[in-house]
Write a protein that holds these residues in place. Sequence first.
Motif, PDB file in Angstrom:
ATOM      1  N   LEU A  81       6.037   0.086   3.118  1.00 23.42           N
ATOM      2  CA  LEU A  81       4.953   1.041   2.924  1.00 23.42           C
ATOM      3  C   LEU A  81       5.548   2.269   2.252  1.00 23.42           C
ATOM      4  O   LEU A  81       6.580   2.780   2.690  1.00 23.42           O
ATOM      5  N   GLU A 118      -3.153   5.145   9.829  1.00 24.57           N
ATOM      6  CA  GLU A 118      -4.299   4.350   9.382  1.00 24.57           C
ATOM      7  C   GLU A 118      -3.876   3.330   8.326  1.00 24.57           C
ATOM      8  O   GLU A 118      -4.249   2.153   8.391  1.00 24.57           O
ATOM      9  N   ILE A 119      -3.088   3.758   7.360  1.00 21.96           N
ATOM     10  CA  ILE A 119      -2.693   2.849   6.275  1.00 21.96           C
ATOM     11  C   ILE A 119      -1.639   1.856   6.761  1.00 21.96           C
ATOM     12  O   ILE A 119      -1.606   0.712   6.301  1.00 21.96           O
ATOM     13  N   VAL A 179       0.685   5.678   1.030  1.00 23.07           N
ATOM     14  CA  VAL A 179      -0.028   6.742   1.729  1.00 23.07           C
ATOM     15  C   VAL A 179      -0.054   7.964   0.820  1.00 23.07           C
ATOM     16  O   VAL A 179       0.996   8.530   0.504  1.00 23.07           O
ATOM     17  N   LYS A 231      -3.712  -0.800   8.349  1.00 23.74           N
ATOM     18  CA  LYS A 231      -4.391  -1.533   7.274  1.00 23.74           C
ATOM     19  C   LYS A 231      -3.419  -2.499   6.600  1.00 23.74           C
ATOM     20  O   LYS A 231      -3.761  -3.657   6.331  1.00 23.74           O
ATOM     21  N   GLU A 236      -1.121   8.196   7.569  1.00 19.81           N
ATOM     22  CA  GLU A 236      -0.001   7.244   7.601  1.00 19.81           C
ATOM     23  C   GLU A 236      -0.255   6.141   8.629  1.00 19.81           C
ATOM     24  O   GLU A 236      -0.052   4.959   8.341  1.00 19.81           O
ATOM     25  N   LEU A 294       0.837  -1.195   0.000  1.00 20.36           N
ATOM     26  CA  LEU A 294       0.000   0.000   0.000  1.00 20.36           C
ATOM     27  C   LEU A 294       0.872   1.245   0.000  1.00 20.36           C
ATOM     28  O   LEU A 294       2.069   1.172   0.280  1.00 20.36           O
TER      29      LEU A 294
END
Length: 182
Positions: free
Chosen positions: A83, A68-69, A35, A72, A66, A33
Motif C-alpha cells: 500500500l 479505510e484504504i 492513500v 479496502k 489510511e 491502492l
Amino acid sequence: MAQKKIKKIVVIGPESTGKTTLCQNLAQHFNTLWVPEFAREYLEEHGKEYTLDDLEKIAAGQLALEDEITLKLQTQLPKASCLLIDTDMYVMKVWSEYVFGQCSPFILEAIAERSYDLYLLCDVDVPWVKDDLREYPDEGPRIELFAIYKDILIHQQTPWQIISGSYAERTEKAIQAVRSIL
C-alpha cells in the motif's frame, strides 16, 4: 486462512516534490491502492487558513483514510503486496512544528503507534509547481524542510531512501526500493 501482511510504503517530503505523482505511479506499477493526502481535501473544504487544532483534525483524517484504504485493499485486492501512502504523521509533526513551533500529543502518539515498512523521501530537485494550497515556493524553506525530513528518517528504524532525479528516474528508483522489501 491468515491474511498476508501488506507492506506499507510512505512517501514523504516537502510540498511540490512529486509525492502524489510517485504514489500514483507506484500504485499503478504494483497493481495496488494508494492513500491520498487528506490535508488537501480538508483545506479545500475548510479554506487554506488553518490552526494547530486543524492540523490535529487533518492528522486524524489521514489516519482514518489510511485505515479505510488498508481495509479496502485487503478485501478488494487480496493479492496486493503493498500500500502506498502519500504523507504520514512525520509530515504532520514537521508541518506543526515548522508553522506553530509545537506538535499535538495526538500526532506524536500516532507516530509511536504506527509502523511502516519503507519511507521514500522525495528530494527538492524538481521545480516547484504553483498550487493554491502550497505555501513555500522559495528554495530556502524547501531545502530546510527536506533536511528536517532526512534527519527524522536517519533517527528512526524503518528503511528509507531518497528519491531524486526526473519524474521517470524517481519512479524507477522507487520501484527498485519497493521491490527490495517485497
